[in-house]
Motif scaffolding. Structure first.
Motif, PDB file in Angstrom:
ATOM      1  N   GLY A 187       0.754  -1.330  -0.218  1.00  0.00           N
ATOM      2  CA  GLY A 187       0.070  -0.094   0.000  1.00  0.00           C
ATOM      3  C   GLY A 187       0.716   1.236   0.051  1.00  0.00           C
ATOM      4  O   GLY A 187       0.133   2.585  -0.145  1.00  0.00           O
ATOM      5  N   GLU A 188       2.296   1.005   0.168  1.00  0.00           N
ATOM      6  CA  GLU A 188       2.808   2.225   0.137  1.00  0.00           C
ATOM      7  C   GLU A 188       3.623   2.576  -1.305  1.00  0.00           C
ATOM      8  O   GLU A 188       3.859   1.759  -2.164  1.00  0.00           O
ATOM      9  N   ILE A 189       3.430   3.669  -1.872  1.00  0.00           N
ATOM     10  CA  ILE A 189       3.639   4.232  -3.038  1.00  0.00           C
ATOM     11  C   ILE A 189       4.968   5.063  -3.222  1.00  0.00           C
ATOM     12  O   ILE A 189       5.177   6.114  -2.263  1.00  0.00           O
ATOM     13  N   ARG A 190       5.996   4.674  -3.823  1.00  0.00           N
ATOM     14  CA  ARG A 190       7.145   5.489  -3.758  1.00  0.00           C
ATOM     15  C   ARG A 190       7.189   6.082  -5.362  1.00  0.00           C
ATOM     16  O   ARG A 190       7.378   5.084  -6.223  1.00  0.00           O
ATOM     17  N   ARG A 191       7.663   7.124  -5.530  1.00  0.00           N
ATOM     18  CA  ARG A 191       7.744   7.752  -6.801  1.00  0.00           C
ATOM     19  C   ARG A 191       9.405   8.044  -6.895  1.00  0.00           C
ATOM     20  O   ARG A 191       9.949   8.698  -6.102  1.00  0.00           O
ATOM     21  N   LEU A 192      10.030   7.578  -8.075  1.00  0.00           N
ATOM     22  CA  LEU A 192      11.479   7.639  -8.294  1.00  0.00           C
ATOM     23  C   LEU A 192      11.850   8.493  -9.581  1.00  0.00           C
ATOM     24  O   LEU A 192      11.214   8.098 -10.533  1.00  0.00           O
ATOM     25  N   GLY A 193      12.670   9.116  -9.484  1.00  0.00           N
ATOM     26  CA  GLY A 193      13.183   9.475 -10.763  1.00  0.00           C
ATOM     27  C   GLY A 193      14.381   8.733 -11.665  1.00  0.00           C
ATOM     28  O   GLY A 193      14.722   7.872 -11.080  1.00  0.00           O
ATOM     29  N   GLU A 194      14.682   9.485 -12.701  1.00  0.00           N
ATOM     30  CA  GLU A 194      15.764   8.435 -13.583  1.00  0.00           C
ATOM     31  C   GLU A 194      16.963   8.276 -13.103  1.00  0.00           C
ATOM     32  O   GLU A 194      17.722   7.610 -12.930  1.00  0.00           O
ATOM     33  N   ASP A 195      17.195   9.272 -11.864  1.00  0.00           N
ATOM     34  CA  ASP A 195      18.726   9.465 -11.353  1.00  0.00           C
ATOM     35  C   ASP A 195      18.559   8.510  -9.987  1.00  0.00           C
ATOM     36  O   ASP A 195      19.611   8.536  -9.481  1.00  0.00           O
ATOM     37  N   ASP A 196      17.592   8.104  -9.550  1.00  0.00           N
ATOM     38  CA  ASP A 196      17.259   7.520  -8.419  1.00  0.00           C
ATOM     39  C   ASP A 196      17.844   6.163  -8.308  1.00  0.00           C
ATOM     40  O   ASP A 196      17.550   5.522  -9.410  1.00  0.00           O
ATOM     41  N   GLU A 197      18.081   5.496  -7.436  1.00  0.00           N
ATOM     42  CA  GLU A 197      18.279   4.008  -7.263  1.00  0.00           C
ATOM     43  C   GLU A 197      16.760   3.441  -7.031  1.00  0.00           C
ATOM     44  O   GLU A 197      16.178   3.598  -6.124  1.00  0.00           O
ATOM     45  N   LEU A 198      16.582   2.514  -7.940  1.00  0.00           N
ATOM     46  CA  LEU A 198      15.382   1.809  -8.032  1.00  0.00           C
ATOM     47  C   LEU A 198      15.398   0.693  -6.838  1.00  0.00           C
ATOM     48  O   LEU A 198      16.456   0.123  -6.543  1.00  0.00           O
ATOM     49  N   PRO A 199      14.269   0.342  -6.307  1.00  0.00           N
ATOM     50  CA  PRO A 199      14.216  -0.486  -5.204  1.00  0.00           C
ATOM     51  C   PRO A 199      14.378  -1.968  -5.649  1.00  0.00           C
ATOM     52  O   PRO A 199      13.869  -2.338  -6.873  1.00  0.00           O
ATOM     53  N   ASP A 200      14.682  -2.680  -4.938  1.00  0.00           N
ATOM     54  CA  ASP A 200      15.141  -4.208  -5.025  1.00  0.00           C
ATOM     55  C   ASP A 200      13.452  -4.788  -5.126  1.00  0.00           C
ATOM     56  O   ASP A 200      12.923  -4.962  -4.022  1.00  0.00           O
ATOM     57  N   GLU A 201      13.084  -5.465  -6.206  1.00  0.00           N
ATOM     58  CA  GLU A 201      11.787  -6.249  -6.192  1.00  0.00           C
ATOM     59  C   GLU A 201      11.945  -7.553  -5.330  1.00  0.00           C
ATOM     60  O   GLU A 201      10.588  -7.916  -4.787  1.00  0.00           O
ATOM     61  N   SER A 202      13.011  -7.742  -4.921  1.00  0.00           N
ATOM     62  CA  SER A 202      13.070  -9.119  -4.011  1.00  0.00           C
ATOM     63  C   SER A 202      12.517  -8.735  -2.685  1.00  0.00           C
ATOM     64  O   SER A 202      12.263  -9.607  -1.821  1.00  0.00           O
ATOM     65  N   GLU A 203      12.670  -7.574  -2.334  1.00  0.00           N
ATOM     66  CA  GLU A 203      12.052  -6.934  -1.143  1.00  0.00           C
ATOM     67  C   GLU A 203      10.872  -6.698  -1.001  1.00  0.00           C
ATOM     68  O   GLU A 203      10.083  -6.216   0.048  1.00  0.00           O
ATOM     69  N   GLY A 204       9.941  -6.972  -2.179  1.00  0.00           N
ATOM     70  CA  GLY A 204       8.616  -6.795  -2.029  1.00  0.00           C
ATOM     71  C   GLY A 204       7.930  -5.724  -2.778  1.00  0.00           C
ATOM     72  O   GLY A 204       6.717  -5.349  -2.916  1.00  0.00           O
ATOM     73  N   TRP A 205       8.813  -4.932  -3.479  1.00  0.00           N
ATOM     74  CA  TRP A 205       8.483  -3.687  -4.198  1.00  0.00           C
ATOM     75  C   TRP A 205       8.049  -4.271  -5.684  1.00  0.00           C
ATOM     76  O   TRP A 205       8.580  -4.834  -6.161  1.00  0.00           O
ATOM     77  N   ARG A 206       6.888  -3.632  -6.104  1.00  0.00           N
ATOM     78  CA  ARG A 206       6.278  -3.915  -7.286  1.00  0.00           C
ATOM     79  C   ARG A 206       6.190  -2.665  -8.165  1.00  0.00           C
ATOM     80  O   ARG A 206       5.886  -1.724  -7.757  1.00  0.00           O
ATOM     81  N   PHE A 207       6.779  -2.783  -9.531  1.00  0.00           N
ATOM     82  CA  PHE A 207       6.762  -1.730 -10.447  1.00  0.00           C
ATOM     83  C   PHE A 207       5.196  -1.474 -10.875  1.00  0.00           C
ATOM     84  O   PHE A 207       4.748  -2.575 -11.219  1.00  0.00           O
ATOM     85  N   VAL A 208       4.631  -0.459 -10.717  1.00  0.00           N
ATOM     86  CA  VAL A 208       3.336  -0.162 -10.971  1.00  0.00           C
ATOM     87  C   VAL A 208       3.303   0.823 -12.602  1.00  0.00           C
ATOM     88  O   VAL A 208       2.565  -0.110 -13.544  1.00  0.00           O
TER      89      VAL A 208
END
Length: 492
Positions: free
Chosen positions: A259-280
């Motif tokens: 339920g937590e939404i995180r917005r990242l820019g092109e220069d930001d480090e993308l989160p690890d999907e193995s930790e439960g983060w899902r690309f929307v």
């Protein structure tokens, strides 16, 4: 009695005459002007306003002198361009420049040197009889020549002002007609108006003018023109890159986790999907200026096209995209000296060692290219281009152009480059003889030196005329003689 007065009026200050043998003919020309219809009509007005002669003469000096200065200096800045233009004239007259190459080059130096020296002399009033005479002789040649050019149109433009100012052939002829009228005025009245630099110091002014114009011409011939009037200036982009745009689109990436939404820019480090983060989703954010795109200071210089060795295929687009490029340019491969092959091969090795793309662009047929490759043992790729395009890009045969991301960083003839013996320097170290890669600063410095010398000569000329050294010493001698004479006079 009248004859002697007239002869005396033809002498310069101090009784000197110009050393030219044609002086008497121009004196007779001045007598003819006295009897001409135009001068007879203007005489009442000139007699009524005597200062008008002074004002008009200075105006004619300013106009004619400035035209000669600009014409001579623009040719001197780019002596290769002057050489090429004179070659066009010879070709129009069916005279092969191959047989007259060195002579034409020498004539080019003589031409712009005389133009410049005469122009500055007229502007300062130096050589009040000789300068208008030389200017008149010059116009006697140029006036019919430009009339022929205007009528027959053998060349695109006369080249009077090099690439600095290009005017039509008819405009050139009209300009020369007006200049000729002004020169005729100076033939008659220039000697009657004072000069800024005393005749005693005019030879120093001539030395300074000659040194200045020869140095400018030498640098322009040996290295590159100090001021580039052509399309391919330093800082412009030589090869266009169509895929680049001035602005690029920026994106934002949305990730979700519990339920937590995180917005990242092109220069930001993308989160690890193995930790439960899902690309929307990916969202368009805005547009930002592309630092690598063409800007106002890095416009495409011109439509410079490069072709395959056989001249069949346009390979310009294939040669874009390199970070660093060093291009050898040869406008006439048949005139390329074998003595330059060692330096070219050395440059190729240095470029290869430092991740710089090196290739040659030549004007010549496949047979001449293959012969050069065999004799020089060159390992670099050779392409072709129109000789006119190569000459517009760079002066010299051969010459080099350095590019970074397609932008021209510097240009130089091969002869003016001295290679660094240190191959581990991390870059191609090339040092032009006599000047840095930026010639505008050197041109400004040279011009300031000349102006300073001429201003100093004007100052000491003014002081000399105000406080004459000869009068001072002669006055002291006369005073001493008078004192001795008084002491010898018996009392009473």
């Amino acid at each position: 009695m009248q004859s002697s007065n007239k002869d005396a009026g033809r002498k310069d200050v101090g009784g000197r005459k110009t050393p030219l043998g044609i002086e008497k003919k121009f004196d007779r020309f001045g007598d003819w002007l006295d009897e001409s219809w135009a001068l007879r009509k203007a005489s009442p007005w000139l007699n009524r306003y005597p200062k008008s002669i002074l004002i008009l003469t200075w105006l004619m000096r300013l106009v004619v002198g400035s035209v000669f200065i600009v014409s001579g200096l623009s040719k001197a800045i780019d002596p290769w361009g002057t050489y090429y233009k004179m070659g066009e004239y010879l070709a129009a007259m069916h005279i092969p420049i191959v047989d007259w190459g060195n002579t034409v080059l020498a004539l080019a130096f003589i031409l712009f040197s005389i133009e410049f020296i005469v122009g500055v002399s007229l502007l300062l009033g130096c050589y009040r009889k000789a300068a208008p005479i030389i200017g008149a002789l010059f116009m006697l040649v140029m006036l019919p020549l430009t009339l022929w050019i205007a009528i027959s149109d053998p060349v695109a433009d006369c080249g009077c002002f090099g690439d600095f100012l290009i005017i039509s052939n008819w405009a050139t002829f009209i300009k020369n007609c007006l200049i000729s009228v002004a020169v005729i005025w100076l033939l008659k009245f220039n000697s009657s108006v004072k000069c800024l630099i005393s005749p005693y110091f005019q030879w120093l002014a001539t030395v300074a003018m000659a040194a200045y114009i020869v140095i400018v011409g030498y640098i322009g011939y040996w290295q590159q023109p100090m001021i580039d009037f052509r399309p391919y200036k330093i800082g412009t982009r030589l090869l266009a890159q169509d895929e680049e745009s001035e602005y690029v689109e920026r994106y934002e990436f949305v990730y979700e986790k519990d339920g937590e939404i995180r917005r990242l820019g092109e220069d930001d480090e993308l989160p690890d999907e193995s930790e439960g983060w899902r690309f929307v989703r990916r969202e368009e954010k805005d547009f930002v200026k592309n630092d690598h795109a063409m800007s106002d200071s890095k416009e495409v210089a011109a439509d410079f096209r490069i072709w395959s060795e056989d001249g069949e295929d346009d390979v310009t687009d294939m040669l874009t995209g390199y970070d660093r490029q060093l291009i050898l340019l040869v406008p006439d491969i048949n005139e390329l000296s074998m003595a330059s092959s060692w330096k070219i091969n050395r440059l190729y090795d240095m470029a290869k060692a430092h991740d710089t793309e090196f290739f040659a662009v030549v004007a010549g047929n496949p047979e001449a290219i293959e012969e050069w490759r065999d004799l020089s043992s060159g390992q670099y790729q050779i392409y072709t281009a129109e000789d006119t395009s190569i000459k517009e890009l760079v002066r010299g045969n051969p010459a080099l152009v350095s590019l970074e991301e397609g932008v021209i960083k510097w240009k130089s003839s091969l002869s003016a480059l001295k290679l660094n013996d240190d191959d581990d320097s991390g870059e191609i170290a090339t040092y032009p003889i006599g000047l840095s890669m930026s010639g505008k600063e050197a041109m400004t410095d040279l011009s300031l030196i000349l102006v300073s010398v001429l201003a100093f000569l004007w100052l000491i000329s003014t002081l000399r005329n105000k406080w004459s050294v000869s009068s001072f010493f002669s006055g002291g001698i006369n005073a001493k003689k008078n004192k001795e004479k008084d002491s010898e006079t018996p009392e009473g």
